[in-house]
Design an enzyme around this catalytic site. Structure first.
Site, PDB file in Angstrom:
ATOM      1  N   HIS A 125       1.002  -1.265   0.129  1.00 58.93           N
ATOM      2  CA  HIS A 125       0.119   0.037  -0.162  1.00 58.93           C
ATOM      3  C   HIS A 125       1.056   1.233  -0.069  1.00 58.93           C
ATOM      4  O   HIS A 125       0.316   2.486  -0.402  1.00 58.93           O
ATOM      5  CB  HIS A 125      -1.065  -0.011   1.063  1.00 58.93           C
ATOM      6  CG  HIS A 125      -0.302   0.163   2.566  1.00 58.93           C
ATOM      7  ND1 HIS A 125      -0.101  -0.878   3.210  1.00 58.93           N
ATOM      8  CD2 HIS A 125      -0.029   1.331   3.141  1.00 58.93           C
ATOM      9  CE1 HIS A 125       0.316  -0.002   4.385  1.00 58.93           C
ATOM     10  NE2 HIS A 125       0.435   1.103   4.537  1.00 58.93           N
ATOM     11  N   ASP A 155      -0.094  -7.458   1.185  1.00 53.37           N
ATOM     12  CA  ASP A 155       0.678  -6.160   1.372  1.00 53.37           C
ATOM     13  C   ASP A 155       2.058  -6.125   1.393  1.00 53.37           C
ATOM     14  O   ASP A 155       2.483  -5.589   2.251  1.00 53.37           O
ATOM     15  CB  ASP A 155       0.193  -5.646   2.735  1.00 53.37           C
ATOM     16  CG  ASP A 155       0.189  -4.040   2.630  1.00 53.37           C
ATOM     17  OD1 ASP A 155       0.271  -3.447   1.830  1.00 53.37           O
ATOM     18  OD2 ASP A 155       0.176  -3.427   3.963  1.00 53.37           O
ATOM     19  N   GLY A 226       3.890   6.586   8.060  1.00 58.96           N
ATOM     20  CA  GLY A 226       5.462   6.576   7.924  1.00 58.96           C
ATOM     21  C   GLY A 226       6.144   5.556   8.113  1.00 58.96           C
ATOM     22  O   GLY A 226       7.201   5.215   7.746  1.00 58.96           O
ATOM     23  N   ASN A 227       5.542   4.688   9.082  1.00 56.83           N
ATOM     24  CA  ASN A 227       6.400   3.509   9.913  1.00 56.83           C
ATOM     25  C   ASN A 227       6.000   2.224   8.987  1.00 56.83           C
ATOM     26  O   ASN A 227       6.661   1.252   8.608  1.00 56.83           O
ATOM     27  CB  ASN A 227       5.711   3.126  11.037  1.00 56.83           C
ATOM     28  CG  ASN A 227       6.554   3.711  12.052  1.00 56.83           C
ATOM     29  OD1 ASN A 227       5.940   4.657  12.972  1.00 56.83           O
ATOM     30  ND2 ASN A 227       7.745   3.510  12.293  1.00 56.83           N
ATOM     31  N   SER A 228       4.796   2.382   8.080  1.00 52.82           N
ATOM     32  CA  SER A 228       4.419   1.066   7.163  1.00 52.82           C
ATOM     33  C   SER A 228       5.412   0.720   6.265  1.00 52.82           C
ATOM     34  O   SER A 228       6.077   1.447   5.371  1.00 52.82           O
ATOM     35  CB  SER A 228       3.481   1.588   6.426  1.00 52.82           C
ATOM     36  OG  SER A 228       2.104   1.616   7.343  1.00 52.82           O
ATOM     37  N   GLY A 284     -10.142 -26.113  -3.710  1.00 55.66           N
ATOM     38  CA  GLY A 284     -11.577 -25.879  -3.890  1.00 55.66           C
ATOM     39  C   GLY A 284     -12.503 -26.360  -2.732  1.00 55.66           C
ATOM     40  O   GLY A 284     -13.157 -27.299  -2.590  1.00 55.66           O
ATOM     41  N   VAL A 285     -12.271 -25.747  -1.460  1.00 57.77           N
ATOM     42  CA  VAL A 285     -12.961 -26.090  -0.263  1.00 57.77           C
ATOM     43  C   VAL A 285     -13.405 -24.558   0.352  1.00 57.77           C
ATOM     44  O   VAL A 285     -12.837 -23.611   0.106  1.00 57.77           O
ATOM     45  CB  VAL A 285     -12.069 -26.797   0.749  1.00 57.77           C
ATOM     46  CG1 VAL A 285     -11.789 -28.201   0.186  1.00 57.77           C
ATOM     47  CG2 VAL A 285     -10.827 -26.174   1.227  1.00 57.77           C
TER      48      VAL A 285
END
Length: 376
Positions: A125, A155, A226-228, A284-285
C-alpha cells in the site's frame, strides 16, 4: 454416514464461513551470521524480584543503516485507496490508508534492505499505483527505485535500487517469538527518519478482516503514518516482521499494531523477484474454524484443524475424496491448527503439486493425495 457425522454436517452447514481458494502464504558488506543481542538492565519488579529490561542502543546502531525511507508519487487522485482496490475494505475498517502524504497523490513509508545489491521490502500500500518511487538511505543518498512487484493480498512489495555493497538485514524466525517478548520498530513516522519505538509482542497468528489469512504479529509498538513497510526486530537484531497496519478509530496509534511475519514476506519476495507476481494454489474447499462443541462431535481431542464446510463439485479436493465435515489436520507433514494454517500451506504450493493431506473422518486420520490447481 454415522448419526454423529450427520449432526456434524448439519452443524457445518449452519456455520458456513467465507470461501477460500488458497492463500498466501512471497553483502560485499555482508551481515554477520550472529547478531549482538540487546543488553539488559535489571530493575526491581513486583514482590522484590529482579527483572531485566533490554537496551536497544546496539541494535539501533547496527540495524539503523538497513532501514530506508520511501516516497512515492501516486497516479491515483488524492484521497487514498479508491473503491474497488483490494485494500479498500481493510482501510475502511481499520483507518487509513496510514501512509497517505499531505500532497495530492503523495505517499511516504519505510522499508528495509534484504540484499547487498539493492533489493528492498516494503508494504504494497506504500507503492501500489505509483508513478515514481524514491528511496533514501541513512547516508542521505537517494535513488530512483523500480517496483519489481506488489502483492496486495499480503501487502508486500519488492523494490530495487541501483546500488551495491549495501548492508542487509538478517531474517529471524517469527515462530520462535512468544507473546511478552520485546521487539523494536525502526522507521520514519510522520517523516521523522530512523525513529525507533519499542514494545512487546501482544499476540501471534492474528487474523484481520481482509480475507488474506496472513497470521499477523500483534504488538504494542508505536506505529504511525510513515512506519508502514519498516522492519520489526527481535532483541537479537533479526527482522521478524514488516510493520503493516494499525487498528485505530482516529487514524493514529492506539496501542495495537500488526506486522507481517518475515517468513511469509520473504517467500512472497522470491516469487516477485522471479516472476513479478505471485501465484497461489487452491483445492476448492470452503473452511470454517473448529469450535469446542464441533470438535467434540467429531471425536477430536482438541479443536485443532481446518473444518471443511463445503467442497467444490469436481474440484481438486472433491476428486481426492474430501467431503464436508472432514477436518484437515496436516499437510505434507506440517500440522494444521487453524484455517489460516491450511490456507497458507495450500496457497504456497505451486499449481500441479501433489500434497499429502491428513484428514480426520469418523474418528480416524486418513491420508489423502490432492493435486493443487491455480487460483484464478
Amino acid at each position: 454416514m454415522t448419526n454423529r457425522r450427520g449432526r456434524a454436517v448439519l452443524a457445518v452447514a449452519a456455520m458456513l464461513c467465507a470461501t477460500i481458494g488458497g492463500c498466501s502464504r512471497t553483502a560485499t558488506d555482508d551481515v554477520p551470521a550472529a547478531r549482538a543481542p540487546a543488553t539488559s538492565s535489571p530493575v526491581r519488579g513486583v514482590g522484590g524480584s529482579s527483572t531485566a529490561l533490554p537496551q536497544f542502543v546496539n541494535l539501533v546502531k547496527e540495524q539503523g543503516p538497513t532501514v530506508v525511507n520511501i516516497s512515492a508519487t501516486r497516479e491515483a487522485p488524492p484521497g487514498g485507496v479508491p473503491p474497488g482496490h483490494p485494500l479498500y475494505d481493510f482501510f475502511r475498517h481499520f483507518g487509513g490508508p496510514p501512509d497517505s502524504g499531505e500532497g495530492g497523490g503523495m505517499s511516504v513509508g519505510s522499508g528495509f534492505i534484504i540484499s547487498e545489491d539493492g533489493y528492498i521490502l516494503t508494504n504494497a500500500h506504500v507503492v501500489a499505483g505509483t508513478d515514481t518511487v524514491r528511496v533514501k538511505l541513512t547516508t542521505k543518498r537517494e535513488y530512483a527505485a523500480k517496483v519489481i512487484g506488489v502483492d496486495p493480498y499480503t501487502d508486500v512489495a519488492l523494490l530495487k535500487i541501483g546500488a551495491t555493497g549495501l548492508r542487509a538485514v538478517q531474517a529471524g524466525n517469527p515462530a520462535d517469538m512468544e507473546p511478552g517478548e520485546w521487539v523494536a520498530a525502526i522507521g520514519a513516522p510522520f517523516g521523522f527518519e530512523n525513529s525507533v519505538t519499542v514494545g512487546v509482542v501482544s499476540a501471534k497468528g492474528r487474523l484481520l478482516p481482509n480475507g488474506s489469512y496472513v497470521p499477523f504479529i500483534q504488538t504494542d509498538v508505536a506505529v504511525n503514518p510513515g512506519n508502514s513497510g519498516g522492519p520489526l526486530f527481535d532483541t537479537a537484531g533479526r527482522v521478524i516482521g514488516i510493520n503493516s497496519q494499525i487498528y485505530s478509530q482516529t487514524g493514529g496509534y492506539m496501542g495495537i499494531s500488526f506486522a507481517i511475519p518475515i517468513d511469509i514476506a520473504m517467500d512472497i519476495s522470491k516469487q516477485l523477484r522471479a516472476y513479478g507476481k505471485v501465484t497461489r494454489g487452491r483445492i476448492g474447499v470452503q473452511l470454517q474454524e473448529l469450535t469446542y462443541d464441533l470438535a467434540t462431535t467429531l471425536d477430536l481431542k482438541e479443536p485443532k484443524g481446518a473444518l471443511v464446510a463445503a467442497v467444490q463439485p469436481g474440484g481438486p479436493a472433491y476428486r481426492a475424496g474430501i467431503r464436508p465435515a472432514d477436518v484437515i489436520v496436516g499437510v505434507d507433514g506440517k500440522e494444521v491448527d487453524t484455517t489460516a494454517d491450511l490456507a497458507r500451506l495450500i496457497g504456497s504450493a505451486r499449481p500441479g503439486d501433489v500434497i499429502a493431506a491428513d484428514v480426520w473422518r469418523d474418528g480416524k486420520k486418513r491420508p489423502v493425495k490432492v493435486t493443487v490447481e491455480l487460483q484464478r
